[in-house]
Design a protein around this motif. Structure first.
Motif, PDB file in Angstrom:
ATOM      1  N   ASN A 272     106.275 113.551  80.134  1.00  0.00           N
ATOM      2  CA  ASN A 272     106.610 112.195  80.584  1.00  0.00           C
ATOM      3  C   ASN A 272     105.333 111.388  80.777  1.00  0.00           C
ATOM      4  O   ASN A 272     104.366 111.881  81.362  1.00  0.00           O
ATOM      5  CB  ASN A 272     107.363 112.235  81.926  1.00  0.00           C
ATOM      6  N   GLY A 273     105.350 110.159  80.270  1.00  0.00           N
ATOM      7  CA  GLY A 273     104.210 109.263  80.467  1.00  0.00           C
ATOM      8  C   GLY A 273     103.037 109.533  79.539  1.00  0.00           C
ATOM      9  O   GLY A 273     101.976 108.913  79.674  1.00  0.00           O
ATOM     10  N   ALA A 274     103.211 110.435  78.552  1.00  0.00           N
ATOM     11  CA  ALA A 274     102.096 110.791  77.655  1.00  0.00           C
ATOM     12  C   ALA A 274     101.705 109.636  76.739  1.00  0.00           C
ATOM     13  O   ALA A 274     100.560 109.546  76.287  1.00  0.00           O
ATOM     14  CB  ALA A 274     102.476 112.012  76.814  1.00  0.00           C
ATOM     15  N   GLY A 275     102.683 108.771  76.424  1.00  0.00           N
ATOM     16  CA  GLY A 275     102.388 107.646  75.527  1.00  0.00           C
ATOM     17  C   GLY A 275     103.220 107.648  74.246  1.00  0.00           C
ATOM     18  O   GLY A 275     102.944 106.871  73.330  1.00  0.00           O
ATOM     19  N   LYS A 276     104.264 108.464  74.196  1.00  0.00           N
ATOM     20  CA  LYS A 276     105.069 108.565  72.969  1.00  0.00           C
ATOM     21  C   LYS A 276     105.766 107.239  72.643  1.00  0.00           C
ATOM     22  O   LYS A 276     105.708 106.752  71.515  1.00  0.00           O
ATOM     23  CB  LYS A 276     106.116 109.693  73.110  1.00  0.00           C
ATOM     24  N   THR A 277     106.447 106.675  73.648  1.00  0.00           N
ATOM     25  CA  THR A 277     107.152 105.410  73.408  1.00  0.00           C
ATOM     26  C   THR A 277     106.163 104.299  73.075  1.00  0.00           C
ATOM     27  O   THR A 277     106.387 103.500  72.160  1.00  0.00           O
ATOM     28  CB  THR A 277     107.999 105.031  74.648  1.00  0.00           C
ATOM     29  N   THR A 278     105.046 104.271  73.787  1.00  0.00           N
ATOM     30  CA  THR A 278     104.031 103.240  73.515  1.00  0.00           C
ATOM     31  C   THR A 278     103.513 103.376  72.089  1.00  0.00           C
ATOM     32  O   THR A 278     103.328 102.377  71.384  1.00  0.00           O
ATOM     33  CB  THR A 278     102.857 103.378  74.523  1.00  0.00           C
TER      34      THR A 278
ATOM     35  N   GLN B 250     114.330 103.936  72.711  1.00  0.00           N
ATOM     36  CA  GLN B 250     114.823 104.861  73.738  1.00  0.00           C
ATOM     37  C   GLN B 250     116.087 104.291  74.399  1.00  0.00           C
ATOM     38  O   GLN B 250     117.026 105.015  74.657  1.00  0.00           O
ATOM     39  CB  GLN B 250     113.729 105.057  74.786  1.00  0.00           C
TER      40      GLN B 250
ATOM     41  N   HIS C  79     112.150 115.642  74.081  1.00  0.00           N
ATOM     42  CA  HIS C  79     111.783 116.668  75.067  1.00  0.00           C
ATOM     43  C   HIS C  79     112.523 117.963  74.767  1.00  0.00           C
ATOM     44  O   HIS C  79     112.316 118.965  75.458  1.00  0.00           O
ATOM     45  CB  HIS C  79     112.114 116.188  76.489  1.00  0.00           C
TER      46      HIS C  79
END
Ligand code: ATP
Length: 252
Positions: free
Chosen positions: A35-41, A74, A183
């Protein structure tokens, strides 16, 4: 080949992606990361949503265009008062997809997600899982060379999750690049030819799915490795993913 060169994305005061350089060959790619790694960004930067994203994105050596990419965000929604068919026509229009067989193309992608009987129903009558399946269908509309799906199986029941797997498996990926963030590492292991692991805005590993598993098998067979953690004879992708992530964070 999709080439990402020096991609840096800053949101607000924070730099989220740090000078990413990565090539995506034809095939199915799994983008894994906590979570928060930057995948969506990363995915949003690829489709050009962030003006602050710098660097270049080339498809077969040329700048990419929006019609080159089918994108499942998402959070995907439909206009509740419109039918599924009308929503799909609207999406086609806004993406600049025009074809004399548009209606047939819409019916075909809707059939691929098992929603033919809902095509002329108002969107508000669909369950959230069904809306997600329309989202998958619209990403395939127009047969784009790049398909990007942000957690496509989140919220799907087991039967529809398996149908999504089949849809991807049946898609001819010889000249397509499919990038899936998930995930559910088991889905990635089943579907993906390549794995990219992202953490804290950096791509920390890239290999074939088999390559990661083979490296784990060798590692576990190595006498110098502390096997205090239970190791099965056949490591899964999840074993490899967790090992890579832990090693990166421990600075190994
Ligand atoms: N609009 C924004 N403004 C500022 N920071 C943002 C914004 N969107 C995301 N971030 C931050 O960017 C980082 C990466 O978020 P991102 O959504 O890309 O991660 P992710 O890997 O997709 O996570 P998840 O698996 O939870 O969906 C997070 O620290 C998040 O707080």
């Amino acid at each position: 080949m999709l080439e990402i060169k020096n991609m840096t994305t800053t949101l607000g005061r924070n730099t989220i992606l740090h000078n990413l350089n990565c090539n995506f060959e034809s095939g199915v790619h799994g983008l894994l990361g906590p979570n928060g790694a930057g995948k969506t960004t990363f995915m949003r930067s690829l489709i050009g949503l962030y003006p602050s994203a710098t660097g270049s994105i080339l498809l077969n050596g040329a700048n990419i265009h929006s019609v080159d990419i089918g994108y499942l965000p998402q959070k995907f929604g439909l206009f509740p008062g419109m039918t599924v068919r009308e929503c799909m026509r609207y999406i086609a229009f806004s993406k600049g997809i025009s074809s004399c067989s548009l209606d047939e193309d819409i019916e075909s992608v809707i059939e691929s997600v098992n929603l033919s009987s809902y095509i002329d129903k108002k969107a508000h009558t669909l369950s959230s899982g069904m809306v997600r399946r329309v989202g998958i269908a619209q990403a395939f509309l127009g047969n784009p060379p790049i398909i990007i799906c942000d957690e496509p199986t989140a919220g799907l029941d087991p039967e529809e999750r398996l149908r999504f797997r089949d849809l991807i498996k049946q898609t001819n990926c010889d000249d397509k690049i499919i990038i899936i963030s998930t995930h559910i590492v088991d889905d990635a292991e089943f579907l993906c030819d390549y794995i990219e692991i992202i953490d804290q805005g950096y791509i920390i590993a890239k290999d074939t799915t088999d390559g990661i598993k083979t490296a784990m098998t060798r590692l576990w067979a190595s006498p110098s490795i502390d096997t205090s953690e239970p190791a099965s004879a056949d490591p899964t992708l999840e074993d490899g993913y967790m090992y890579i992530l832990k090693s990166y964070r421990n600075g190994v």
